[in-house]
Design an enzyme around this catalytic site. Structure first.
Site, short mmCIF file in Angstrom:
data_model
loop_
_atom_site.label_atom_id
_atom_site.label_comp_id
_atom_site.label_asym_id
_atom_site.label_seq_id
_atom_site.Cartn_x
_atom_site.Cartn_y
_atom_site.Cartn_z
N HIS A 1 -69.95 -42.56 70.51
CA HIS A 1 -69.91 -42.30 69.07
C HIS A 1 -71.00 -41.32 68.60
O HIS A 1 -71.07 -41.01 67.42
CB HIS A 1 -70.05 -43.62 68.30
CG HIS A 1 -68.84 -44.50 68.40
ND1 HIS A 1 -68.67 -45.39 69.43
CD2 HIS A 1 -67.75 -44.61 67.60
CE1 HIS A 1 -67.51 -46.02 69.26
NE2 HIS A 1 -66.93 -45.57 68.16
N HIS B 1 -61.94 -41.54 72.65
CA HIS B 1 -61.80 -42.83 73.32
C HIS B 1 -60.68 -43.64 72.69
O HIS B 1 -60.26 -43.40 71.57
CB HIS B 1 -63.12 -43.60 73.30
CG HIS B 1 -63.65 -43.86 71.93
ND1 HIS B 1 -64.43 -42.95 71.24
CD2 HIS B 1 -63.52 -44.93 71.10
CE1 HIS B 1 -64.74 -43.44 70.05
NE2 HIS B 1 -64.19 -44.64 69.94
N CYS C 1 -60.22 -53.80 63.64
CA CYS C 1 -60.17 -52.61 64.48
C CYS C 1 -61.22 -52.76 65.57
O CYS C 1 -62.15 -53.54 65.45
CB CYS C 1 -60.38 -51.34 63.67
SG CYS C 1 -61.89 -51.31 62.70
N HIS D 1 -62.05 -51.62 70.08
CA HIS D 1 -61.82 -50.84 71.29
C HIS D 1 -61.42 -51.77 72.42
O HIS D 1 -62.09 -52.77 72.66
CB HIS D 1 -63.11 -50.12 71.71
CG HIS D 1 -63.74 -49.32 70.60
ND1 HIS D 1 -64.74 -49.85 69.80
CD2 HIS D 1 -63.51 -48.07 70.16
CE1 HIS D 1 -65.09 -48.92 68.91
NE2 HIS D 1 -64.36 -47.84 69.11
N GLU E 1 -62.78 -62.00 65.51
CA GLU E 1 -63.39 -61.64 64.23
C GLU E 1 -62.96 -62.55 63.08
O GLU E 1 -63.76 -62.90 62.22
CB GLU E 1 -63.04 -60.19 63.85
CG GLU E 1 -63.75 -59.16 64.69
CD GLU E 1 -63.62 -57.75 64.12
OE1 GLU E 1 -63.12 -57.59 62.99
OE2 GLU E 1 -64.04 -56.80 64.81
N TYR F 1 -57.70 -39.04 65.54
CA TYR F 1 -58.51 -38.52 64.45
C TYR F 1 -59.95 -38.31 64.87
O TYR F 1 -60.40 -38.80 65.90
CB TYR F 1 -58.44 -39.44 63.22
CG TYR F 1 -58.81 -40.88 63.50
CD1 TYR F 1 -60.13 -41.28 63.62
CD2 TYR F 1 -57.83 -41.85 63.61
CE1 TYR F 1 -60.47 -42.60 63.86
CE2 TYR F 1 -58.15 -43.16 63.85
CZ TYR F 1 -59.47 -43.53 63.97
OH TYR F 1 -59.79 -44.85 64.22
N GLU G 1 -66.35 -41.03 64.74
CA GLU G 1 -65.18 -41.74 65.25
C GLU G 1 -64.20 -40.69 65.78
O GLU G 1 -63.48 -40.06 65.02
CB GLU G 1 -64.52 -42.57 64.14
CG GLU G 1 -65.29 -43.80 63.75
CD GLU G 1 -65.30 -44.88 64.83
OE1 GLU G 1 -64.74 -44.68 65.92
OE2 GLU G 1 -65.88 -45.94 64.57
N GLU H 1 -61.23 -40.79 67.94
CA GLU H 1 -60.43 -41.87 68.52
C GLU H 1 -58.96 -41.52 68.70
O GLU H 1 -58.36 -40.80 67.90
CB GLU H 1 -60.55 -43.13 67.65
CG GLU H 1 -61.96 -43.70 67.67
CD GLU H 1 -62.10 -45.03 66.99
OE1 GLU H 1 -63.01 -45.78 67.39
OE2 GLU H 1 -61.34 -45.31 66.05
N TRP I 1 -62.11 -44.04 58.39
CA TRP I 1 -60.82 -43.95 59.08
C TRP I 1 -59.70 -44.71 58.36
O TRP I 1 -58.54 -44.58 58.74
CB TRP I 1 -60.97 -44.47 60.51
CG TRP I 1 -61.38 -45.92 60.56
CD1 TRP I 1 -60.56 -47.02 60.53
CD2 TRP I 1 -62.72 -46.43 60.64
NE1 TRP I 1 -61.30 -48.18 60.58
CE2 TRP I 1 -62.63 -47.84 60.65
CE3 TRP I 1 -63.98 -45.82 60.72
CZ2 TRP I 1 -63.76 -48.66 60.73
CZ3 TRP I 1 -65.10 -46.65 60.78
CH2 TRP I 1 -64.98 -48.05 60.78
#
Length: 197
Positions: free
Chosen positions: A41, A48, A83, A85, A103, A119, A130, A132, A175
């Site tokens: 980042h 990624h 959101c 990874h 979460e 994006y 970001e 991604e 995002w």
């Protein structure tokens, strides 16, 4: 063993903290390697794999989360349901379901793929980027969320009209609109035309 938030907080055998690795991809989403999460980042950002989840209740309201104030990236802003990874080698669908439970303390009663979006969004506040290749998921939630306070400050269910008002008033993740707009066709299919998405 995959590096999870639990194992990442423990020291490895040589006394150093284990790094959380992300899966690096090319412009077509093909895996080309891995990178440590924070390094991926740093400007200009390394492309990624990521995922974004949009869960709705039976009234067609979207579950939003406000990111915890202690997060190093985009703290305190509102964003989509979840959101994150995938771990290297982890399927995005499995990662989305796992992370939603970690979460929010709930498992979706339905979760469906909703395409991908690529994006590049710099975050002026943190200086992070970001970059991604994001896998999108939409679904339904029927249980009340029980958020992890280290991840989420608060949650809210909103209609399309309420989201527009909140988005004009409150800070959102850089995002958010990109992933929401990319997921809209699947959201409309899930919620129906009367929900207004």
């Amino acid at each position: 063993m995959p590096i999870t938030p639990a194992t990442a907080t423990h020291s490895s055998s040589n006394g150093t903290a284990e790094a959380i690795l992300l899966e690096l991809v090319d412009e077509k989403g093909v895996t080309i390697g891995t990178a440590e999460k924070l390094a991926a980042h740093q400007p200009p950002g390394q492309l990624h794999r990521a995922f974004s989840v949009f869960l709705f209740d039976e009234q067609g309201r979207l579950l939003l989360q406000q990111r915890a104030l202690g997060k190093y990236h985009s703290p305190g802003v509102w964003s989509n349901t979840c959101c994150g990874h995938p771990y290297p080698g982890e399927a995005p669908f499995a990662a989305a379901a796992r992370r939603t439970f970690e979460e929010l303390g709930v498992s979706p009663s339905l979760l469906a793929e909703a395409g991908t979006v690529r994006y590049n969004h710099p975050d002026p506040a943190s200086g992070l980027v970001e970059q991604e290749y994001n896998h999108l998921f939409v679904g339904l939630v029927q249980a009340p969320p029980a958020p992890d306070p280290e991840e989420i400050a608060q949650t809210a269910f909103v209609t399309a009209a309420e989201l527009a008002e909140r988005h004009a008033r409150d800070p959102f993740s850089a995002w958010f609109m990109t992933v929401l707009d990319a997921a809209r066709p699947a959201i409309r299919e899930l919620t129906g035309p009367s929900a207004g998405w």
